[in-house]
Scaffold this active site. Structure first.
Site, PDB file in Angstrom:
ATOM      1  CD  GLU A 166     -22.996 -52.012-128.859  1.00  0.00           C
ATOM      2  OE1 GLU A 166     -22.280 -51.286-129.591  1.00  0.00           O
ATOM      3  OE2 GLU A 166     -24.187 -52.249-129.109  1.00  0.00           O
TER       4      GLU A 166
ATOM      5  CE  LYS B 259     -25.682 -58.771-131.208  1.00  0.00           C
ATOM      6  NZ  LYS B 259     -25.635 -58.154-132.520  1.00  0.00           N
TER       7      LYS B 259
ATOM      8  CG  ASP C 212     -27.612 -52.284-128.423  1.00  0.00           C
ATOM      9  OD1 ASP C 212     -28.785 -52.691-128.314  1.00  0.00           O
ATOM     10  OD2 ASP C 212     -27.152 -51.851-129.488  1.00  0.00           O
TER      11      ASP C 212
ATOM     12  CG  ASP D 133     -29.547 -56.799-131.326  1.00  0.00           C
ATOM     13  OD1 ASP D 133     -29.998 -55.731-130.896  1.00  0.00           O
ATOM     14  OD2 ASP D 133     -28.448 -56.899-131.896  1.00  0.00           O
TER      15      ASP D 133
HETATM   16  C1  RNT Z   1     -24.623 -54.604-133.048  1.00  0.00           C
HETATM   17  C2  RNT Z   1     -24.308 -53.460-132.179  1.00  0.00           C
HETATM   18  C3  RNT Z   1     -23.611 -52.292-132.831  1.00  0.00           C
HETATM   19  C4  RNT Z   1     -24.171 -51.985-134.202  1.00  0.00           C
HETATM   20  C5  RNT Z   1     -23.621 -50.727-134.819  1.00  0.00           C
HETATM   21  C6  RNT Z   1     -23.921 -50.647-136.269  1.00  0.00           C
HETATM   22  O1  RNT Z   1     -25.412 -55.524-132.455  1.00  0.00           O
HETATM   23  O2  RNT Z   1     -25.461 -53.007-131.541  1.00  0.00           O
HETATM   24  O3  RNT Z   1     -23.627 -51.200-131.995  1.00  0.00           O
HETATM   25  O4  RNT Z   1     -25.552 -51.902-134.190  1.00  0.00           O
HETATM   26  O5  RNT Z   1     -22.308 -50.624-134.540  1.00  0.00           O
HETATM   27 ZN    ZN Z   2     -25.376 -51.162-130.447  1.00  0.00          ZN
END
Ligand code: RNT
Ligand code: ZN
Length: 417
Positions: free
Chosen positions: A225, A227, A258, A293
């Site tokens: 993931e 960001k 996300d 976020d």
């Molecule tokens: C953080 C990410 C991650 C968390 C979780 C708790 O910005 O989105 O996925 O929200 O792992």
């Molecule tokens: Zn996340």
């Protein structure tokens, strides 16, 4: 809700959709087959059981102090069971490494193993739930501003070991439940102000990931993931979208999108088809970023609807893990679960009821007014009558009836904590 009201509205909706060539029964069946992965961390504001009163770090923040937060594993499970009893269908639960059953002992992150999740695996089986997993690099004395990208070998190796162990836990979960466990890796590594070493940290991260993924597993879906930024990491994120996109394509891993991790005007829905042409699967973290976020409870907004439509239009439902990711500490937390889960299902219901064949015929003919008109009409077609019927058939409260149930649980359980 009265049965007859739901039934007569459904009958009218069924005919209306049939006239557009849409089979409402088939849509309900498909929706029933979609499992959403619910985030365990909404029940306790991302506290976990290592140090439940410790501070949440890593650039994420749960705001609010609504009473009744789950304080231990029993309360957390009870809240999750309650929430899921109000959501139609069969779902998954996303666990984080800090939610192990540690039996009151201090278990270091580089010591976690499947044994700490045995009771979760058994509980999940009893509740017909499947599990997904996440490594936890935040809220720890060694978190700092760099974990897997840290030039200090001691710290970097600590986090590599943690993540390697998390994959072994995920493998055990996946094997036992007969369904691959999506193991999500998100790290907060980045810096508040401009760095002069962008390349160096990314090189270290690439190396850490290669070591973490060295072992092949058959029951784990490895997801990573990216960001854009975090609180206190506004200027640079080591694991940016470009970085992980390139990494995942070159190493056969899955990107996690996300919905709160991109520039606010960027369409996440638009990314799905591009990614699926170059990687076998995609993982979603559906959230509601309010100006940043913020991890608010998902609602039926255009962003979420468009993602649902893309999943259906791309024929991607089998290739996309749909997880939710939010933590709102300012409202009833069980209610927050139910709203978020049902919301995503409502979006999927609408997407599954879209008369896509007719829309595509129009497009093929260059009939763009007609395409636009029908797309607009779809927004007010009686999809909610089909949704209500879906809830009734799945023995969960119809419409707003679940509000009373959440209130009752609050009176009897969470308010006494
Ligand atoms: C953080 C990410 C991650 C968390 C979780 C708790 O910005 O989105 O996925 O929200 O792992
Ligand atoms: Zn996340």
């Amino acid at each position: 809700m009265k049965r007859e009201i739901v039934e007569s509205a459904y009958e009218a909706a069924r005919e209306r959709y049939a006239s557009l060539g849409v089979d409402v029964r088939a849509a309900m069946e498909r929706l029933r087959g979609i499992s959403l992965s619910m985030p365990c961390w909404q029940a306790d504001d991302v506290s976990g059981f290592e140090n439940p009163d410790g501070e949440l770090s890593g650039g994420i923040q749960a705001t609010g102090n609504y009473p009744g937060r789950a304080r231990n594993i029993g309360e957390l499970r009870s809240d999750i069971e309650k929430a899921l009893s109000l959501v139609p269908g069969h779902h998954r639960l996303g666990l984080h490494a800090i939610y192990g059953d540690f039996g009151g002992r201090r278990v270091e992150r580089d010591e976690v193993g499947p044994e700490h999740f045995e009771s979760w695996i058994e509980w999940a089986e009893r509740n017909s739930l499947k599990l997904d997993f996440n490594s936890t690099s935040f809220s720890h004395p060694k978190s700092g501003w760099l974990s897997l990208a840290n030039p200090d070998d001691g710290i970097r190796n600590f986090w590599i070991e943690h993540t390697v162990r998390c994959r072994a836990i995920a493998e055990e979960m996946g094997r036992r439940q007969g369904s691959p466990c999506a193991m999500n890796l998100w790290i907060h590594d980045g810096s508040k102000d401009s760095t002069v070493n962008r390349m160096r940290y990314r090189e270290l991260l690439r190396d850490s990931l290669d070591r973490i993924y060295a072992k092949e597993y058959g029951n784990v879906a490895d997801c990573i993931e990216a960001k854009l930024f975090g609180l206190g990491a506004e200027s640079y994120t080591v694991g940016s979208y470009d970085f992980y996109l390139a990494y995942c394509v070159s190493r056969g891993k899955t990107v996690t999108l996300d919905t709160g991790h991109f520039h606010p005007t960027e369409s996440i829905a638009d990314k799905i088809s591009s990614l699926l042409l170059f990687m076998p699967e995609v993982m979603l973290h559906i959230s509601r970023p309010v100006r940043w976020d913020s991890d608010h409870v998902p609602t039926m907004n255009d962003d979420t609807l468009e993602i649902a439509r893309e999943l259906v239009r791309c024929g991607a439902l089998e290739r996309v893990h749909i997880a939710l990711d939010y933590f709102d500490a300012s409202i009833n937390r069980v209610g927050a679960y139910v709203v978020g889960m049902r919301t995503v299902q409502k979006c999927l219901m609408q997407a599954l009821l879209e008369p896509v064949e007719q829309l595509r015929r129009y497009e093929q003919e260059g009939a763009w007014f007609e395409r636009l008109a029908l797309l607009e009409e779809c927004k007010s077609l009686p999809w909610s009558a089909v949704w209500d019927m879906f809830c009734m058939l799945n023995d969960v409260p119809v419409g707003e009836d679940y509000i009373n149930e959440v209130q009752r649980y609050e009176r009897e359980v969470t308010s006494k904590r």
